[in-house]
Every structure is written in C-alpha cells, then in structure tokens.
Design a protein around this motif. Structure first.
Motif, PDB file in Angstrom:
ATOM      1  N   GLN A  41       8.696   5.109   3.834  1.00 13.45           N
ATOM      2  CA  GLN A  41       8.131   5.910   2.747  1.00 13.45           C
ATOM      3  C   GLN A  41       8.764   5.545   1.410  1.00 13.45           C
ATOM      4  N   ARG A  42      10.092   5.467   1.359  1.00 12.31           N
ATOM      5  CA  ARG A  42      10.766   5.095   0.112  1.00 12.31           C
ATOM      6  C   ARG A  42      10.398   3.682  -0.315  1.00 12.31           C
ATOM      7  N   LEU A  43      10.320   2.776   0.644  1.00  3.16           N
ATOM      8  CA  LEU A  43       9.992   1.390   0.342  1.00  3.16           C
ATOM      9  C   LEU A  43       8.587   1.258  -0.228  1.00  3.16           C
ATOM     10  N   VAL A  44       7.618   1.889   0.409  1.00  5.25           N
ATOM     11  CA  VAL A  44       6.226   1.743  -0.009  1.00  5.25           C
ATOM     12  C   VAL A  44       5.997   2.360  -1.387  1.00  5.25           C
ATOM     13  N   ILE A  45       6.542   3.544  -1.625  1.00  2.42           N
ATOM     14  CA  ILE A  45       6.349   4.192  -2.926  1.00  2.42           C
ATOM     15  C   ILE A  45       6.958   3.353  -4.043  1.00  2.42           C
ATOM     16  N   GLY A  46       8.211   2.952  -3.871  1.00  4.91           N
ATOM     17  CA  GLY A  46       8.856   2.139  -4.893  1.00  4.91           C
ATOM     18  C   GLY A  46       8.192   0.795  -5.079  1.00  4.91           C
ATOM     19  N   TYR A  47       7.733   0.205  -3.973  1.00  2.00           N
ATOM     20  CA  TYR A  47       7.104  -1.115  -4.054  1.00  2.00           C
ATOM     21  C   TYR A  47       5.773  -1.045  -4.793  1.00  2.00           C
ATOM     22  N   VAL A  48       4.941  -0.079  -4.463  1.00  2.17           N
ATOM     23  CA  VAL A  48       3.622   0.023  -5.101  1.00  2.17           C
ATOM     24  C   VAL A  48       3.765   0.256  -6.602  1.00  2.17           C
ATOM     25  N   ILE A  49       4.638   1.182  -6.989  1.00  2.00           N
ATOM     26  CA  ILE A  49       4.830   1.453  -8.416  1.00  2.00           C
ATOM     27  C   ILE A  49       5.383   0.213  -9.121  1.00  2.00           C
ATOM     28  N   GLY A  50       6.381  -0.422  -8.517  1.00  2.00           N
ATOM     29  CA  GLY A  50       6.965  -1.618  -9.118  1.00  2.00           C
ATOM     30  C   GLY A  50       5.977  -2.763  -9.227  1.00  2.00           C
ATOM     31  N   ALA A  51       5.123  -2.927  -8.210  1.00  4.76           N
ATOM     32  CA  ALA A  51       4.133  -4.008  -8.235  1.00  4.76           C
ATOM     33  C   ALA A  51       3.103  -3.780  -9.336  1.00  4.76           C
ATOM     34  N   VAL A  52       2.623  -2.550  -9.459  1.00  7.31           N
ATOM     35  CA  VAL A  52       1.618  -2.247 -10.487  1.00  7.31           C
ATOM     36  C   VAL A  52       2.196  -2.471 -11.882  1.00  7.31           C
ATOM     37  N   VAL A  53       3.387  -1.934 -12.119  1.00  8.60           N
ATOM     38  CA  VAL A  53       4.013  -2.097 -13.440  1.00  8.60           C
ATOM     39  C   VAL A  53       4.339  -3.565 -13.700  1.00  8.60           C
ATOM     40  N   GLY A  54       4.845  -4.267 -12.700  1.00 10.62           N
ATOM     41  CA  GLY A  54       5.191  -5.671 -12.869  1.00 10.62           C
ATOM     42  C   GLY A  54       3.986  -6.536 -13.179  1.00 10.62           C
ATOM     43  N   ILE A  55       2.878  -6.302 -12.481  1.00 10.49           N
ATOM     44  CA  ILE A  55       1.661  -7.071 -12.749  1.00 10.49           C
ATOM     45  C   ILE A  55       1.143  -6.779 -14.159  1.00 10.49           C
ATOM     46  N   ALA A  56       1.161  -5.508 -14.554  1.00  9.09           N
ATOM     47  CA  ALA A  56       0.684  -5.135 -15.886  1.00  9.09           C
ATOM     48  C   ALA A  56       1.537  -5.791 -16.972  1.00  9.09           C
ATOM     49  N   PHE A  57       2.863  -5.704 -16.848  1.00 11.32           N
ATOM     50  CA  PHE A  57       3.745  -6.328 -17.828  1.00 11.32           C
ATOM     51  C   PHE A  57       3.544  -7.839 -17.851  1.00 11.32           C
ATOM     52  N   VAL A 211       6.682  -7.224   9.120  1.00 10.20           N
ATOM     53  CA  VAL A 211       5.339  -6.640   9.107  1.00 10.20           C
ATOM     54  C   VAL A 211       4.870  -6.408   7.679  1.00 10.20           C
ATOM     55  N   PHE A 212       5.767  -5.940   6.824  1.00 11.34           N
ATOM     56  CA  PHE A 212       5.418  -5.653   5.437  1.00 11.34           C
ATOM     57  C   PHE A 212       4.974  -6.930   4.716  1.00 11.34           C
ATOM     58  N   ILE A 213       5.728  -8.003   4.911  1.00  8.15           N
ATOM     59  CA  ILE A 213       5.375  -9.271   4.274  1.00  8.15           C
ATOM     60  C   ILE A 213       4.074  -9.817   4.853  1.00  8.15           C
ATOM     61  N   GLN A 214       3.866  -9.656   6.159  1.00  7.95           N
ATOM     62  CA  GLN A 214       2.629 -10.136   6.776  1.00  7.95           C
ATOM     63  C   GLN A 214       1.415  -9.384   6.250  1.00  7.95           C
ATOM     64  N   ILE A 215       1.578  -8.102   5.950  1.00  4.13           N
ATOM     65  CA  ILE A 215       0.481  -7.332   5.355  1.00  4.13           C
ATOM     66  C   ILE A 215       0.098  -7.927   4.002  1.00  4.13           C
ATOM     67  N   ILE A 216       1.094  -8.301   3.216  1.00  3.88           N
ATOM     68  CA  ILE A 216       0.819  -8.898   1.904  1.00  3.88           C
ATOM     69  C   ILE A 216       0.151 -10.258   2.069  1.00  3.88           C
ATOM     70  N   VAL A 217       0.592 -11.043   3.043  1.00  6.27           N
ATOM     71  CA  VAL A 217      -0.035 -12.346   3.301  1.00  6.27           C
ATOM     72  C   VAL A 217      -1.492 -12.168   3.702  1.00  6.27           C
ATOM     73  N   THR A 218      -1.770 -11.195   4.558  1.00  3.63           N
ATOM     74  CA  THR A 218      -3.153 -10.920   4.962  1.00  3.63           C
ATOM     75  C   THR A 218      -3.991 -10.475   3.767  1.00  3.63           C
ATOM     76  N   LEU A 219      -3.426  -9.610   2.940  1.00  3.25           N
ATOM     77  CA  LEU A 219      -4.141  -9.166   1.739  1.00  3.25           C
ATOM     78  C   LEU A 219      -4.414 -10.334   0.802  1.00  3.25           C
ATOM     79  N   GLU A 220      -3.478 -11.262   0.725  1.00  6.72           N
ATOM     80  CA  GLU A 220      -3.671 -12.450  -0.117  1.00  6.72           C
ATOM     81  C   GLU A 220      -4.864 -13.279   0.369  1.00  6.72           C
ATOM     82  N   LYS A 221      -4.994 -13.432   1.688  1.00  5.67           N
ATOM     83  CA  LYS A 221      -6.112 -14.194   2.234  1.00  5.67           C
ATOM     84  C   LYS A 221      -7.446 -13.521   1.944  1.00  5.67           C
TER      85      LYS A 221
END
Length: 245
Positions: A41-57, A211-221
């Motif tokens: 839970q902590r990982l996903v929340i922090g990751y999603v917020i960080g990814a959105v802000v990082g992509i925007a910046f 598993v977390f990284i594999q989810i991102i790889v699948t989303l990338e495809k």
C-alpha cells in the motif's frame, strides 16, 4: 545440503525448507498478509504520485528551455540528497505513520522518472516534430501525437528504474519508522536473531519487487505496441505494402 553437511551455520543461514515452513506458518496466522499489504500500500501510493509528478515535470522541462534554466539547478541539488537522510525530518513534521513512508517513496520515484522523461523529450528526433508540423499538427495535437508517443520509451525506462528504487527505500524506511511492513519484519527478526522470518521477509520483498516491475513491463507493451521489435516493424511494413498493392 550445505546446511545439513555443516558448511553453513544454520543459526545464521536458514535452510530453504525451513524458510518455506516459516512462511506458511506466518501466512496461516495472517501476520505475513498484514505486513505485505502494508508495504504494498505504501509503495503503490508513493509510486503513483511520484510517477505522475515526475512525468509532468519531465514533459514541462523537456519542452521549455526557460523552465529548465529556472528549475534544473534546484532539482539537481534535491536529487543529490540521500533519500533516507530526509526521513528524520519527515518524522519531525508528520510523526510516526504512513505519511513519512509514502513521501519517502515519492522522493525515490519522482527524480528518475522526471530525468528520464525530460531526456526522452529533448532527445526526440526534430525531424519527427517537423513532420508533424508539416502535416498540420500544432499545440496540444503535436504534443499528443508526436512528442508524448516519442518520449514513452524513455518514460517507461524511468518508471522501471524507479520501481526498484521504491522497493529499496520503503524497506529501508520501514526498518526504523514503522510498526508493520516487511521492512519492520526483517529488522525485528534480525534484532531477535531469528533468521527464518528474516529470510521470509527478504524473499517476499524480492517477489513483490519482481511482480511490480513485471506489471510495468506488461503495461509498457500495451501502451507502446510499436516496441515489439524489428519483426513487428517488418510485418507492419509488409501489411502497408500489401495494402498499397
């Protein structure tokens, strides 16, 4: 075998069978489920917020020279600060709880994503942009049809790097400032000299990261289907030629 023949000290290195038995025992009591859920839970929340802000910046700084000149020095200085060193300050501001841990993951994720995104925008072939403009694409259309798709490869590269960093940071932060989670499980087991649950936590943290990284790889495809490789490009060219014929 190494443990049974005395090559390894079983008081320090648990046998894989003992680790599995301990993991099943902790899972049946619900202890492992609670710790795993807290970390995820902590990982996903922090990751999603960080990814959105990082992509925007990254997108803004990649397209604006003025914004790069204004913000890049500050962002570079913040990036150089060890992320775990910020934890005591966050504990002073927010106290014990999930908020400091989520912010730690955010700091670990936002910088690699922002750097990769900015690099993807700035390294985009200018001929592609000119081709888009020659076809009448301007403003938001040029951004959505040319700049963003052309930067997605670098964006996902940053997301994958950030995923690994997020796992490292959340486990390290849970060592010292959490009442639950896999990091707390590993640290408590070490302090009590209980290697079996410690190895259970280490293995489970590794599995969650994989598993977390594999989810991102699948989303990338899914998001970038044209990255399927040269064979996919060749097939597309053949279909276009067949259609023209």
């Amino acid at each position: 075998m190494a443990s049974q023949f005395g090559v390894l000290d079983v008081r320090l290195f648990s046998e894989p069978t003992r680790v599995l038995e301990q993991g099943w025992k902790m899972l049946s009591t619900g202890m492992l489920t609670g710790d795993s859920f807290a970390t995820i839970q902590r990982l996903v929340i922090g990751y999603v917020i960080g990814a959105v802000v990082g992509i925007a910046f990254g997108l803004v700084l990649g397209m604006s020279r003025l914004m790069r000149a204004a913000l890049n020095p500050t962002l570079a200085a913040l990036y150089a600060v060890p992320k775990i060193a910020v934890l005591p300050l966050l504990l002073l501001l927010f106290g014990l709880g999930d908020v400091p841990l989520v912010i730690m993951v955010f700091f670990a994720v936002v910088f690699p994503v922002y750097i990769s995104t900015e690099s993807g925008v700035r390294s985009l072939d200018t001929q592609l942009i000119e081709a888009g403009r020659s076809c009448g694409a301007t403003g938001i259309t040029l951004f959505l049809r040319v700049i963003l798709p052309g930067s997605l490869s670098q964006i996902f590269a940053g997301l994958k790097v950030a995923a690994g960093l997020g796992i490292v940071v959340i486990i390290a932060a849970e060592f010292v400032s959490a009442n639950n989670g896999l990091g707390q499980l590993i640290w408590t087991s070490w302090t009590l000299l209980q290697p079996d649950p410690m190895f259970v936590g280490i293995v489970l943290a590794a599995l969650i990261g994989a598993v977390f990284i594999q989810i991102i790889v699948t989303l990338e495809k899914i998001v970038i289907p044209w990255r399927s490789g040269a064979s996919g490009v060749t097939k597309s060219i053949r279909r276009v030629r067949h259609h023209e014929v």
